[in-house]
Write an enzyme that holds these catalytic residues in place. Structure first.
Site, PDB file in Angstrom:
ATOM      1  N   ARG A  51      62.817  67.916  37.887  1.00  0.00           N
ATOM      2  CA  ARG A  51      62.130  68.086  36.610  1.00  0.00           C
ATOM      3  C   ARG A  51      61.652  66.748  36.097  1.00  0.00           C
ATOM      4  O   ARG A  51      62.260  65.732  36.388  1.00  0.00           O
ATOM      5  CB  ARG A  51      63.109  68.650  35.591  1.00  0.00           C
ATOM      6  CG  ARG A  51      63.173  70.127  35.690  1.00  0.00           C
ATOM      7  CD  ARG A  51      63.933  70.670  34.539  1.00  0.00           C
ATOM      8  NE  ARG A  51      64.433  71.958  34.971  1.00  0.00           N
ATOM      9  CZ  ARG A  51      65.333  72.648  34.343  1.00  0.00           C
ATOM     10  NH1 ARG A  51      65.861  72.193  33.257  1.00  0.00           N
ATOM     11  NH2 ARG A  51      65.715  73.807  34.800  1.00  0.00           N
ATOM     12  N   ASP A 179      79.494  69.352  54.464  1.00  0.00           N
ATOM     13  CA  ASP A 179      80.711  68.641  54.102  1.00  0.00           C
ATOM     14  C   ASP A 179      80.544  67.299  54.787  1.00  0.00           C
ATOM     15  O   ASP A 179      80.661  67.214  56.017  1.00  0.00           O
ATOM     16  CB  ASP A 179      81.949  69.364  54.634  1.00  0.00           C
ATOM     17  CG  ASP A 179      83.217  68.616  54.240  1.00  0.00           C
ATOM     18  OD1 ASP A 179      83.195  67.372  54.262  1.00  0.00           O
ATOM     19  OD2 ASP A 179      84.212  69.258  53.908  1.00  0.00           O
ATOM     20  N   HIS A 180      80.245  66.256  54.019  1.00  0.00           N
ATOM     21  CA  HIS A 180      79.803  65.029  54.688  1.00  0.00           C
ATOM     22  C   HIS A 180      80.898  64.408  55.556  1.00  0.00           C
ATOM     23  O   HIS A 180      80.614  63.587  56.417  1.00  0.00           O
ATOM     24  CB  HIS A 180      79.213  64.030  53.691  1.00  0.00           C
ATOM     25  CG  HIS A 180      80.221  63.289  52.876  1.00  0.00           C
ATOM     26  ND1 HIS A 180      80.790  63.818  51.748  1.00  0.00           N
ATOM     27  CD2 HIS A 180      80.767  62.067  53.020  1.00  0.00           C
ATOM     28  CE1 HIS A 180      81.633  62.942  51.233  1.00  0.00           C
ATOM     29  NE2 HIS A 180      81.650  61.870  51.980  1.00  0.00           N
ATOM     30  N   GLU A 218      91.299  56.919  47.391  1.00  0.00           N
ATOM     31  CA  GLU A 218      90.124  56.226  46.872  1.00  0.00           C
ATOM     32  C   GLU A 218      90.549  55.253  45.781  1.00  0.00           C
ATOM     33  O   GLU A 218      91.494  55.535  45.040  1.00  0.00           O
ATOM     34  CB  GLU A 218      89.149  57.218  46.258  1.00  0.00           C
ATOM     35  CG  GLU A 218      88.594  58.218  47.236  1.00  0.00           C
ATOM     36  CD  GLU A 218      87.534  59.090  46.573  1.00  0.00           C
ATOM     37  OE1 GLU A 218      86.351  58.781  46.735  1.00  0.00           O
ATOM     38  OE2 GLU A 218      87.908  60.043  45.873  1.00  0.00           O
ATOM     39  N   HIS A 242      86.923  68.488  52.180  1.00  0.00           N
ATOM     40  CA  HIS A 242      87.162  67.380  53.114  1.00  0.00           C
ATOM     41  C   HIS A 242      88.551  67.451  53.770  1.00  0.00           C
ATOM     42  O   HIS A 242      88.683  67.338  54.986  1.00  0.00           O
ATOM     43  CB  HIS A 242      87.015  66.038  52.402  1.00  0.00           C
ATOM     44  CG  HIS A 242      85.711  65.882  51.669  1.00  0.00           C
ATOM     45  ND1 HIS A 242      84.539  66.431  52.122  1.00  0.00           N
ATOM     46  CD2 HIS A 242      85.399  65.232  50.522  1.00  0.00           C
ATOM     47  CE1 HIS A 242      83.560  66.119  51.275  1.00  0.00           C
ATOM     48  NE2 HIS A 242      84.057  65.397  50.301  1.00  0.00           N
TER      49      HIS A 242
HETATM   50  C1  BG6 Z   1      82.736  63.574  47.496  1.00  0.00           C
HETATM   51  C2  BG6 Z   1      83.518  63.759  46.229  1.00  0.00           C
HETATM   52  O1  BG6 Z   1      82.543  64.790  48.156  1.00  0.00           O
HETATM   53  O2  BG6 Z   1      83.453  62.699  48.367  1.00  0.00           O
HETATM   54  C3  BG6 Z   1      83.789  62.430  45.562  1.00  0.00           C
HETATM   55  O3  BG6 Z   1      82.779  64.594  45.347  1.00  0.00           O
HETATM   56  C4  BG6 Z   1      84.445  61.475  46.528  1.00  0.00           C
HETATM   57  O4  BG6 Z   1      84.598  62.600  44.404  1.00  0.00           O
HETATM   58  C5  BG6 Z   1      83.667  61.402  47.838  1.00  0.00           C
HETATM   59  O5  BG6 Z   1      84.493  60.191  45.920  1.00  0.00           O
HETATM   60  C6  BG6 Z   1      84.408  60.599  48.886  1.00  0.00           C
HETATM   61  O6  BG6 Z   1      83.589  60.399  49.996  1.00  0.00           O
HETATM   62  P1  BG6 Z   1      83.777  59.139  50.941  1.00  0.00           P
HETATM   63  O7  BG6 Z   1      82.788  59.350  52.026  1.00  0.00           O
HETATM   64  O8  BG6 Z   1      83.522  57.926  50.095  1.00  0.00           O
HETATM   65  O9  BG6 Z   1      85.198  59.188  51.414  1.00  0.00           O
END
Ligand code: BG6
Length: 492
Positions: A51, A179-180, A218, A242
């Site tokens: 947007r 899911d990265h 983290e 994850h």
């Molecule tokens: C994301 C979460 O999917 O993954 C975040 O929403 C998190 O809260 C992040 O910080 C962590 O990803 P990575 O790749 O930095 O371990």
């Protein structure tokens, strides 16, 4: 530079939420990197959509800034930029309104045969409406792929609704649920370690394994995302996706092939075997925490309620620890301890497999201590694998055993920097490779299990336990594992 073997086919990627945080931090820099590695064909375009008014020039400036801000130092090179910038376009639109698709339609016109990717980097409640609008605007071609970012809903029911709505528009094989973590090299290596080597698999079961620990720690807080995060919490934000993916890859049976569905079938079996956590056990088997102000690396950091945009009170967890069980033949009786949290002392994701002690021990106590063997798979940072074992300390004096490690550092061994997960995932979407994405039943099985915990927390009104930022979570998380005579792994 020599042309690499993995090059995508011609494509149009439309990023909804194209000016948003994810696009700037991850997607656009990852596409730039792919271009820099010569993995994108000439005929590949990237269209930001969101947007608000902006023209191509302003969008290109935004992308350039994002590449400077979020790529590793020295990764930005002007030569690639000259090529990359020509790929970038922008369309200002309301993606949920079918009548607002005129400009996008025009841009995509006559390109029905190139891979068409709609990347929905938006709130999950927009996935259904955007999918429906794409259909109404007649933009779905046979080579269209829809990428859905997590979180996919906030519980099983909402996730099911989203999947059903999107499923009315495209076939399951056209939906790429991200899911990265699955795009991380070290996560992909988990399967290689288990199934390309014969060393570990015979030991990979309840007879030889005492327990498994999965940690995603983290140091960052929730700054800038408070309102999203407060509605989610660590269980939905990290565990449902994850951590459960890491658990699946650690626990699953060998798939019959590398084909996407073969792997996903095995993962779903693990998720379905997870023992539900009942309300009367939840206080024993889970810990919820929330950080208070503290210090990390000597630098003061605010508490959860002092973060930008924070509310004045909250019972949302920024830390969670769980003792889980997988009810199947291989894992009966083997606990899987999961933990994740924000504002912990160090960033580090790892899977630790602890083996049982030898059945008949012949060494005298004076030669000890005798920590059990551990296989530590470091997902990030310092990616690598360490196998801890006992060895004799050389010397003619009294017998002494010492724990030593066989250590493999990916950086030392393979040299090249490890690419960001999104590079691999974006390339796979364009190439139509679904293996590293989640199938509908996978996402829903994961929700089914986490829902039991959410419900139990609610029923028992379990409050968060506070921990000081820079500590390893609340003390209850240490008690969770120590009650069983075990300890969380700490790198020496
Ligand atoms: C994301 C979460 O999917 O993954 C975040 O929403 C998190 O809260 C992040 O910080 C962590 O990803 P990575 O790749 O930095 O371990």
């Amino acid at each position: 530079m020599q042309r690499p073997t993995l090059i995508s086919q011609p494509f149009d990627i439309v990023v909804f939420g194209g000016r948003g945080d994810l696009a700037k931090r991850k997607l656009l820099p990852a596409l730039f990197q792919l271009d820099r590695e010569n993995r994108l064909p000439e005929d590949g375009r990237i269209i930001g959509a969101s947007r608000g008014g902006m023209d191509d020039t302003a969008f290109r400036e935004l992308v350039e800034q994002a590449c400077h801000d979020f790529l590793p130092a020295k990764a930005f090179d002007p030569q690639t930029w000259e090529r990359f910038v020509r790929r970038l376009h922008y369309v200002g639109m309301d993606a949920t309104a079918p009548h607002d698709y005129g400009a996008l339609k025009e841009l995509l016109n006559k390109r029905e045969d190139v891979a068409r990717v709609f990347y929905l980097a938006t709130a999950p409640n927009l996935f259904g409406p955007i999918a429906q609008s794409l259909k109404a605007a007649e933009l779905i071609t046979p080579v269209t792929r829809l990428v859905l970012e997590k979180p996919l809903g906030h519980d099983l029911e909402s996730s099911h609704e989203i999947n059903a709505e999107v499923g009315q528009v495209v076939e399951e094989h056209q939906i790429y649920r991200i899911d990265h973590y699955l795009g991380k090299e070290t996560v992909q290596n988990l399967m290689v370690l288990r199934f390309a080597n014969s060393l570990f698999e015979p030991l990979w079961n309840r007879t030889y394994i005492d327990h498994v620990q999965i940690t995603v720690a983290e140091t960052v807080g929730v700054s800038g995302r408070w309102s999203y995060y407060d509605g989610a919490g660590a269980l939905r934000d990290m565990v449902q996706n994850h951590l459960l993916q890491l658990l699946c890859l650690t626990a699953m049976e060998p798939p019959i092939s590398l084909e996407g569905n073969a792997i996903r079938d095995e993962k779903v079996k693990v998720l379905k075997s997870l023992e539900p956590i009942a309300a009367n056990e939840v206080a024993q088997l889970t810990v919820r925490g929330q950080y208070r102000a503290g210090a990390i690396d000597g630098k003061p950091v605010p508490g959860y309620l002092q973060e930008e945009d924070a509310g004045s009170s909250s019972n949302t967890e920024t830390y969670v620890a769980i003792k889980a069980h997988i009810d199947n033949w291989r894992w009966a009786g083997v606990p899987f301890y999961l933990r994740t949290g924000k504002r912990l002392p160090q960033r580090g994701s790892e899977i630790v497999v602890q083996f049982r002690t030898p059945p008949h021990f012949i060494y005298p106590e004076t030669a000890g201590p005798f920590p059990p063997n551990r296989l530590v798979m470091r997902i990030q940072p310092n990616e690598g694998i360490r196998l801890q074992m006992l060895n004799k300390q050389p010397g003619p004096g009294d017998l002494k055993l010492r724990q030593t490690g066989l250590d493999l550092s990916f950086a030392d061994e393979f040299g090249a920097a490890i690419p960001d997960a999104y590079e691999r995932l974006l390339l796979d979407v364009i190439r139509g490779r679904p293996t590293l994405f989640m199938r509908v039943d996978e996402v829903e099985s994961a929700w089914r299990w986490t829902d039991t915990i959410l419900r139990a927390w609610q029923q028992q009104a379990i409050p968060v336990k506070h921990y000081t930022a820079g500590a390893w979570g609340p003390s209850a998380a240490i008690a969770l594992i120590e009650r069983d005579g075990r300890t969380w792994h700490e790198e020496d």
